[in-house]
Design a protein around this motif. Structure first.
Motif, mmCIF file in Angstrom:
data_model
loop_
_atom_site.group_PDB
_atom_site.id
_atom_site.type_symbol
_atom_site.label_atom_id
_atom_site.label_comp_id
_atom_site.label_asym_id
_atom_site.label_seq_id
_atom_site.Cartn_x
_atom_site.Cartn_y
_atom_site.Cartn_z
ATOM 1 N N GLN A 139 0.902 -1.235 -0.154
ATOM 2 C CA GLN A 139 0.124 0.088 -0.145
ATOM 3 C C GLN A 139 0.866 1.222 -0.045
ATOM 4 O O GLN A 139 0.551 2.238 -0.425
ATOM 5 N N ALA A 140 1.999 1.196 0.705
ATOM 6 C CA ALA A 140 2.894 2.451 0.844
ATOM 7 C C ALA A 140 3.368 2.545 -0.476
ATOM 8 O O ALA A 140 3.921 3.881 -0.837
ATOM 9 N N GLN A 141 3.480 1.858 -1.545
ATOM 10 C CA GLN A 141 4.321 1.951 -2.610
ATOM 11 C C GLN A 141 3.336 2.626 -3.439
ATOM 12 O O GLN A 141 3.729 2.923 -4.755
ATOM 13 N N ARG A 142 1.962 2.490 -3.273
ATOM 14 C CA ARG A 142 1.093 3.189 -4.156
ATOM 15 C C ARG A 142 1.230 4.747 -4.344
ATOM 16 O O ARG A 142 1.327 5.339 -3.269
ATOM 17 N N VAL A 143 1.053 5.237 -5.561
ATOM 18 C CA VAL A 143 1.377 6.997 -5.576
ATOM 19 C C VAL A 143 -0.137 7.509 -5.840
ATOM 20 O O VAL A 143 -1.129 6.913 -6.335
ATOM 21 N N THR A 144 0.050 8.904 -5.470
ATOM 22 C CA THR A 144 -1.065 9.739 -5.935
ATOM 23 C C THR A 144 -0.587 10.988 -6.582
ATOM 24 O O THR A 144 0.481 11.505 -6.179
ATOM 25 N N ILE A 145 -1.108 11.270 -7.764
ATOM 26 C CA ILE A 145 -0.627 12.343 -8.522
ATOM 27 C C ILE A 145 -1.453 13.497 -8.757
ATOM 28 O O ILE A 145 -2.773 13.382 -8.845
ATOM 29 N N LEU A 146 -0.888 14.866 -8.406
ATOM 30 C CA LEU A 146 -1.884 15.838 -8.759
ATOM 31 C C LEU A 146 -1.513 16.505 -9.816
ATOM 32 O O LEU A 146 -0.465 16.650 -10.200
ATOM 33 N N TRP A 175 6.341 18.642 -13.036
ATOM 34 C CA TRP A 175 6.788 19.912 -12.788
ATOM 35 C C TRP A 175 8.124 20.022 -12.367
ATOM 36 O O TRP A 175 8.529 19.158 -11.232
ATOM 37 N N GLU A 176 8.904 20.848 -12.481
ATOM 38 C CA GLU A 176 10.152 20.874 -12.121
ATOM 39 C C GLU A 176 10.216 21.430 -10.386
ATOM 40 O O GLU A 176 11.446 21.009 -9.865
ATOM 41 N N GLY A 177 9.221 21.845 -10.051
ATOM 42 C CA GLY A 177 9.066 22.213 -8.756
ATOM 43 C C GLY A 177 8.805 21.002 -7.794
ATOM 44 O O GLY A 177 8.607 21.214 -6.552
ATOM 45 N N LEU A 208 -5.229 11.976 -9.266
ATOM 46 C CA LEU A 208 -5.276 10.634 -9.790
ATOM 47 C C LEU A 208 -4.691 9.827 -8.865
ATOM 48 O O LEU A 208 -3.365 9.987 -8.350
ATOM 49 N N THR A 209 -4.959 8.528 -8.195
ATOM 50 C CA THR A 209 -4.515 7.674 -7.208
ATOM 51 C C THR A 209 -4.404 6.295 -7.600
ATOM 52 O O THR A 209 -5.530 5.823 -8.195
ATOM 53 N N GLN A 210 -3.500 5.599 -6.978
ATOM 54 C CA GLN A 210 -3.365 4.115 -6.840
ATOM 55 C C GLN A 210 -4.064 3.592 -5.683
ATOM 56 O O GLN A 210 -4.445 2.315 -5.477
ATOM 57 N N ASP A 211 -4.224 4.867 -4.612
ATOM 58 C CA ASP A 211 -4.522 4.205 -3.507
ATOM 59 C C ASP A 211 -6.238 4.303 -3.016
ATOM 60 O O ASP A 211 -6.550 5.258 -3.066
ATOM 61 N N GLY A 212 -6.804 3.159 -2.725
ATOM 62 C CA GLY A 212 -8.218 2.955 -2.649
ATOM 63 C C GLY A 212 -8.682 4.172 -1.355
ATOM 64 O O GLY A 212 -9.670 4.333 -1.317
ATOM 65 N N ARG A 213 -7.730 3.997 -0.675
ATOM 66 C CA ARG A 213 -8.120 4.709 0.630
ATOM 67 C C ARG A 213 -8.373 6.245 0.391
ATOM 68 O O ARG A 213 -9.278 6.885 1.001
ATOM 69 N N ILE A 214 -7.302 6.857 -0.352
ATOM 70 C CA ILE A 214 -7.657 8.202 -0.786
ATOM 71 C C ILE A 214 -8.547 8.535 -1.538
ATOM 72 O O ILE A 214 -9.421 9.407 -1.360
ATOM 73 N N ALA A 215 -9.105 7.467 -2.428
ATOM 74 C CA ALA A 215 -9.896 7.587 -3.218
ATOM 75 C C ALA A 215 -11.434 7.665 -2.272
ATOM 76 O O ALA A 215 -12.331 8.294 -2.705
ATOM 77 N N ARG A 216 -11.565 6.759 -1.589
ATOM 78 C CA ARG A 216 -12.752 6.535 -0.749
ATOM 79 C C ARG A 216 -12.806 7.789 0.051
ATOM 80 O O ARG A 216 -13.978 8.285 0.306
ATOM 81 N N LEU A 319 1.373 24.894 -9.559
ATOM 82 C CA LEU A 319 1.567 23.928 -10.579
ATOM 83 C C LEU A 319 0.851 24.490 -12.020
ATOM 84 O O LEU A 319 -0.326 24.711 -11.984
ATOM 85 N N PRO A 320 1.707 24.508 -12.898
ATOM 86 C CA PRO A 320 1.446 25.059 -14.145
ATOM 87 C C PRO A 320 0.386 24.024 -15.046
ATOM 88 O O PRO A 320 0.406 22.826 -14.903
ATOM 89 N N GLN A 321 -0.339 24.646 -15.709
ATOM 90 C CA GLN A 321 -1.534 23.977 -16.379
ATOM 91 C C GLN A 321 -0.818 22.849 -17.342
ATOM 92 O O GLN A 321 0.052 23.281 -18.283
ATOM 93 N N GLY A 322 -1.331 21.517 -17.401
ATOM 94 C CA GLY A 322 -0.885 20.613 -18.405
ATOM 95 C C GLY A 322 0.337 19.602 -17.601
ATOM 96 O O GLY A 322 0.769 18.846 -18.071
ATOM 97 N N GLN A 323 0.811 20.296 -16.424
ATOM 98 C CA GLN A 323 1.924 19.436 -15.688
ATOM 99 C C GLN A 323 1.292 18.698 -14.160
ATOM 100 O O GLN A 323 0.262 19.059 -13.978
ATOM 101 N N TRP A 324 2.080 18.000 -13.722
ATOM 102 C CA TRP A 324 1.669 17.079 -12.364
ATOM 103 C C TRP A 324 3.024 17.266 -11.632
ATOM 104 O O TRP A 324 4.100 17.360 -11.891
ATOM 105 N N ARG A 325 2.463 16.735 -10.417
ATOM 106 C CA ARG A 325 3.590 16.121 -9.347
ATOM 107 C C ARG A 325 2.891 15.291 -8.355
ATOM 108 O O ARG A 325 1.618 15.040 -8.314
ATOM 109 N N TYR A 326 3.698 14.757 -7.733
ATOM 110 C CA TYR A 326 3.353 13.678 -6.768
ATOM 111 C C TYR A 326 2.800 14.272 -5.494
ATOM 112 O O TYR A 326 3.172 15.474 -5.070
ATOM 113 N N LEU A 327 1.768 13.730 -4.833
ATOM 114 C CA LEU A 327 1.343 13.968 -3.384
ATOM 115 C C LEU A 327 2.636 13.568 -2.532
ATOM 116 O O LEU A 327 2.977 12.452 -2.355
#
Length: 333
Positions: A139-146, A175-177, A208-216, A319-327
């Protein structure tokens, strides 16, 4: 007197009492009809018969039997208070239901010290559930992306020729930041699903997430996480008005905050205020399809721009439009 003539009948034929020679003789042993004397009971009115149900054809009965066999009998849940193990794990915040089923199959779930591997197992709510550390490591290896979603992308599956927003999650769009410690891998795209929709004509924060706990936590039935939007509007009655806030009555604002119905149900209270002369700030705790656009239409406003800037405690920020970062590990919704 005239003399009578003697008539001789052929042998074996009985004499007929009827003058009409064409009448057929009675069959041997045939019942003889006798005139019945009518009584008072015969004159009494007969009770009406209850209407009989309309009879169908033999084919109707056959089809009914076939239909009865085609429709499966629903499996009745026990009425003793037990619940599905996966459902109880989800309610206790241990995992999502999908994760729970996966862990049960892997043999990572124990109930009162006994490993459970059969899906659909029902347990008592007070029983002790233990999760194997292997499950927590996975579960800890699952990522969430913004992602800052642009206009023209759909949140989920591709539809009507439009691409899903997840196609933007590529190494060159990171995102470079972003200060998260993870290196992007293709595995991070596996089972990556949106936690909440954002219309094709809307921009802003998409999770966008792989973690079901966050989605719920974000979109479950009992989710209470706030979502904040900046909404540019135009008056339908006075579309040329530059200062929209000056032509919108306070009664309309009160309705936006509480009192509107969608899909036959009342909406939960919302926080609505003017950000500037043409832009409203919405804070909602629910997310019906195109909810803000439909709410505005009910009070005479047309949405010409919509951007989500916050979900819970996580903000879109720079966060710029069209770019992403990790939670980040220190961030919580």
């Amino acid at each position: 007197m005239s003399e009578r003539r003697k008539i001789t009948l052929p042998a074996g034929k009985p004499a007929s009492t009827d003058a009409d020679p064409r009448r057929k003789p009675l069959r041997p042993n045939a019942p003889v009809k006798r005139n019945r004397v009518r009584t008072a009971e015969d004159s009494a009115p007969r009770p009406e018969r209850a209407p009989q149900p309309e009879r169908g054809t033999p084919g109707d009965a056959t089809r009914a039997r076939q239909d009865a066999r085609a429709v499966p009998t629903p499996r009745q849940a026990p009425e003793d208070g037990r619940v599905r193990l996966s459902k109880l794990m989800s309610e206790q915040g241990l995992s999502s239901r999908r994760e729970a089923d996966d862990w049960i199959e892997q043999g990572w779930v124990s109930v009162d010290g006994e490993v459970v591997t059969e899906l659909g197992t029902r347990v008592w709510p007070h029983q002790q559930i233990t999760i194997d550390p292997m499950a927590h490591a996975q579960q800890a290896q699952r990522v969430t992306i913004l992602l800052h979603k642009p206009i023209g992308y759909v949140s989920g599956q591709a539809e009507d020729g439009y691409e899903p927003a997840v196609v933007l999650v590529r190494p060159e769009n990171r995102w470079e930041g972003d200060t998260a410690p993870w290196q992007f891998t293709r595995g991070h795209l596996n089972k990556l699903a949106p936690a909440g929709r954002l219309d094709i004509d809307s921009t802003g924060l998409l999770v966008l997430t792989q973690d079901g706990r966050i989605a719920r936590h974000l979109i479950g039935e009992d989710a209470l996480v706030e979502k904040e939007y900046l909404v540019r509007v135009q008056s339908m009655a006075q579309p040329e008005a530059e200062n929209v806030s000056a032509v919108v009555p306070e009664e309309a604002m009160e309705q936006l905050r509480y009192g509107l119905w969608l899909d036959g149900k009342p909406l939960k209270p919302a926080k609505v205020s003017w950000q500037n002369e043409q832009q409203l700030r919405f804070v909602l705790r629910e997310g019906k399809k195109r909810q803000i656009r439909r709410m505005c239409e009910l009070v005479g406003l047309k949405v010409v721009g919509l951007k989500r800037v916050r979900m819970g405690q996580v903000v879109l920020g720079k966060l710029p439009q069209g770019q992403w970062r990790y939670l980040r590990p220190d961030e919580r919704f």
